[in-house]
Design a protein around this motif. Structure first.
Motif, PDB file in Angstrom:
ATOM      1  N   CYS A 287       0.920  -1.548   0.012  1.00 41.39           N
ATOM      2  CA  CYS A 287      -0.048   0.166   0.257  1.00 41.39           C
ATOM      3  C   CYS A 287       0.836   1.430   0.074  1.00 41.39           C
ATOM      4  N   CYS A 296       2.047   4.447   3.764  1.00 36.05           N
ATOM      5  CA  CYS A 296       1.598   3.236   4.776  1.00 36.05           C
ATOM      6  C   CYS A 296       2.396   1.660   4.828  1.00 36.05           C
ATOM      7  N   CYS A 315      -6.669  -2.118   1.948  1.00 36.55           N
ATOM      8  CA  CYS A 315      -5.239  -2.660   2.803  1.00 36.55           C
ATOM      9  C   CYS A 315      -5.353  -3.301   4.220  1.00 36.55           C
ATOM     10  N   HIS A 319      -7.671   1.520   3.519  1.00 34.46           N
ATOM     11  CA  HIS A 319      -6.530   2.864   2.648  1.00 34.46           C
ATOM     12  C   HIS A 319      -7.016   1.699   0.884  1.00 34.46           C
TER      13      HIS A 319
HETATM   14 ZN   LIG Z   1      -2.942   1.007   3.592  1.00 34.51          ZN
END
Ligand SMILES: [Zn+2]
Length: 339
Positions: A287, A296, A315, A319
């Motif tokens: 991600c 991330c 994710c 996200h």
């Molecule tokens: Zn993420």
């Protein structure tokens, strides 16, 4: 009689963090689109909301937040939303409001509870200015905004009432955290997705420990049906690791096509078949959304879509981004149930 996207209504400091529900349910899209022909007769006087941008605004935060505040707010809302559960909602009828044609959403109580949940969680982090909260909400979804002051007259009102497609039931099981954007040129709202917020704890429909995208020949399966299940059924698949095969360089694609043509002609190769181009190693997807001071970096995903709808890769921190139909098909193939 108002025009929705006036100077005074346009957000000077936007886009702002909003929590919304994308109303992409096929039944509701059909419901909304039943009005489009008639609305189109008003030309530029109305901004018709296209299917991908149909939504319910759960809660809007009308002030600038820095990335760190956004991150903390989304995390807090995700945490609280685990206590909630999916809601069944009846969409309809539509009615002409003062600045937009909206679809009513019932029952209001569970929807209001979701708005309150978001407001409370966000308030705890940043203190949220969402206007007065007397706990009463009016859940609705706009299907068109007025762009001229003289659109919404008695004729319009009567015309709208004549359409009345049957109401539809949908289930709302996730919110989206987005940066909302008022698009004055288009005459409706668009957004940039930030993170997904499941209502309750979701059980995945199927599991796959690792999916390598690019191993199967997408083109061969492109016009085929899924190996299991209905092509329109949505899947949500846990993927421990998602690996993608970087595409072949153009000269390699040509070489491969040439060899395939020769093979199809049943050419006899005295010295054995010519070597196919070597595919590059797979790359593990991580991600890339900004988070805190870095990115991330998560490699744990859920992938959602159907045989004919593009993969949405999410994710572990919510996200997400939209990938291709091919990716979704490979995930479905890889997740085929055992036995
Ligand atoms: Zn993420």
């Amino acid at each position: 009689m108002e025009s929705f996207f006036t100077e005074s209504r346009t957000w000077a400091g936007g886009p702002y963090l909003h929590f919304i529900v994308a109303l992409d349910h096929p039944e509701y899209v059909t419901f909304a689109e039943a009005h489009h022909n008639w609305l189109a007769g008003y030309g530029d006087g109305v901004g018709i909301v296209p299917a991908p941008w149909l939504h319910w605004t759960v809660e809007g935060i009308h002030r600038q937040l820095d990335e760190n505040e956004v991150e903390r707010t989304v995390r807090a809302v995700r945490e609280r939303a685990k206590e909630a559960k999916p809601v069944s909602v009846t969409m309809g009828p539509t009615w002409p409001g003062p600045s937009a044609v909206t679809t009513a959403m019932y029952p209001e109580e569970p929807l209001s509870a979701i708005s309150e949940l978001v407001r409370e969680a966000a308030s705890a982090v940043i203190g949220v200015e969402t206007g007065k909260s007397d706990g009463s909400h009016w859940p609705h979804s706009a299907i068109a905004y007025y762009r001229a002051p003289d659109v919404h007259d008695a004729v319009f009102n009567r015309g709208l009432r004549k359409i009345r497609p049957p109401r539809v039931d949908i289930t709302i099981s996730r919110l989206l955290a987005v940066y909302m954007h008022q698009d004055r040129d288009l005459g409706f709202y668009t957004w940039i997705p930030i993170a997904e917020v499941p209502l309750g704890v979701h059980a995945a429909d199927a599991r796959a420990s690792e999916v390598v995208v690019g191993e199967n020949r997408s083109l061969e399966t492109y016009n085929s049906g899924p190996p299991w299940g209905d092509p329109s059924v949505g899947y949500e698949v846990e993927v421990g690791r998602l690996a993608v095969q970087p595409p072949l360089a153009e000269d390699q694609v040509r070489q491969e096509a040439a060899i395939n043509n020769l093979l199809e002609d049943s050419t006899y190769f005295g010295g054995g078949e010519p070597a196919m181009p070597v595919w590059p190693d797979t790359v593990t997807v991580a991600c890339e959304r900004p988070s805190g001071t870095g990115v991330c970096g998560s490699t744990r995903f859920r992938v959602r879509g159907s045989w004919n709808r593009p993969a949405v890769v999410i994710c572990e921190h919510g996200h997400f981004w939209t990938d291709s139909v091919e990716v979704m098909r490979e995930v479905i193939v890889a997740a085929a149930p055992v036995g």
